[in-house]
Enzyme design. Structure first.
Site: not given
Ligand code: GRF
Length: 218
Positions: A91, A109
């Protein structure tokens, strides 16, 4: 000691890498709470295994976005959280939280910002045909993935990559640089000057294509 509050919406592999980095002694901090918007998030099980209190807060149970983030900020402040970690929190964070935790909220990210912000950064990179991709840890401001960049790591992107294969390659780097960024913060080595994050100490710390550090848990 620094107290962390983690916000996550899903599987929580980044959350796990931070837990592991604390348990191995790589980061000196504690995690006091996991806040999730998703009652089915696997991150909740991870919290349970490591004695971290999980709280489910669903936006639809609040009158508006402001009330939602005000409540999240309250829960974090109540527990003495000094740094907020967005570990796959899907979000755009509201002003009520950002104003209280300016330059104290970190997000990961899965792209080299400012390229490919928003959802599905890896798919955007595959579709575009970029040959270098990676991930970015940044402080969170009001925009979509626009805050000051703390650390980036690059990975190659191949012509036959799919969203899945590129995501997997990027994720390995996420699990290295996110704990490292938190470690730097916990040691008081990060400061923000406009758009720039200054890392005290070694200059190489900001170029992590081949990270010059070792995180014993990964
Ligand atoms: C990751 O790829 C992160 O970069 C993005 O959302 C994904 C989350 O993965 N913001 P996880 O829940 O930490 O396995």
């Amino acid at each position: 000691m620094l107290t962390l509050g983690v916000l996550a919406s899903g599987r929580g592999s980044n959350f796990q890498s931070i837990i592991d980095s604390i348990e191995s002694g790589f980061i000196r901090a504690k995690i006091s709470v996991l806040i999730t918007d998703n009652p089915n998030a696997y991150a909740i099980e991870r919290a349970g295994k490591h004695n971290i209190e999980p709280i489910v807060l669903k936006p639809k149970d609040f009158p508006d976005k402001n009330a939602y983030y005000f409540r999240i900020a309250e829960e974090l402040e109540k527990r003495g959280v000094g740094l907020v970690i967005l570990a796959g929190f899907m979000r755009v964070v509201g002003k009520a939280l950002i104003n209280k935790y300016r330059n104290r909220i970190m997000n990961i990210h899965p792209a080299l910002l400012p390229s490919f912000p928003g959802l599905h950064g890896q798919k955007q990179a595959v579709d575009y045909g970029t040959q270098i991709s990676g991930c970015t840890v940044h402080f969170v401001d009001e925009g979509m993935d626009t805050g000051p960049i703390i650390i980036q790591a690059a990975v190659p992107a191949y012509h036959d990559d799919t969203e899945e294969t590129l995501s997997e390659r990027i994720l390995k780097q996420e699990h290295r640089i996110f704990p490292y960024a938190i470690k730097l913060y916990s040691e008081g080595r990060l400061s923000v000057d406009g758009r720039k994050v200054i890392i005290k100490g070694s200059r190489e710390d900001s170029v992590l294509i081949n990270p010059p550090y070792s995180n014993p848990s990964h």
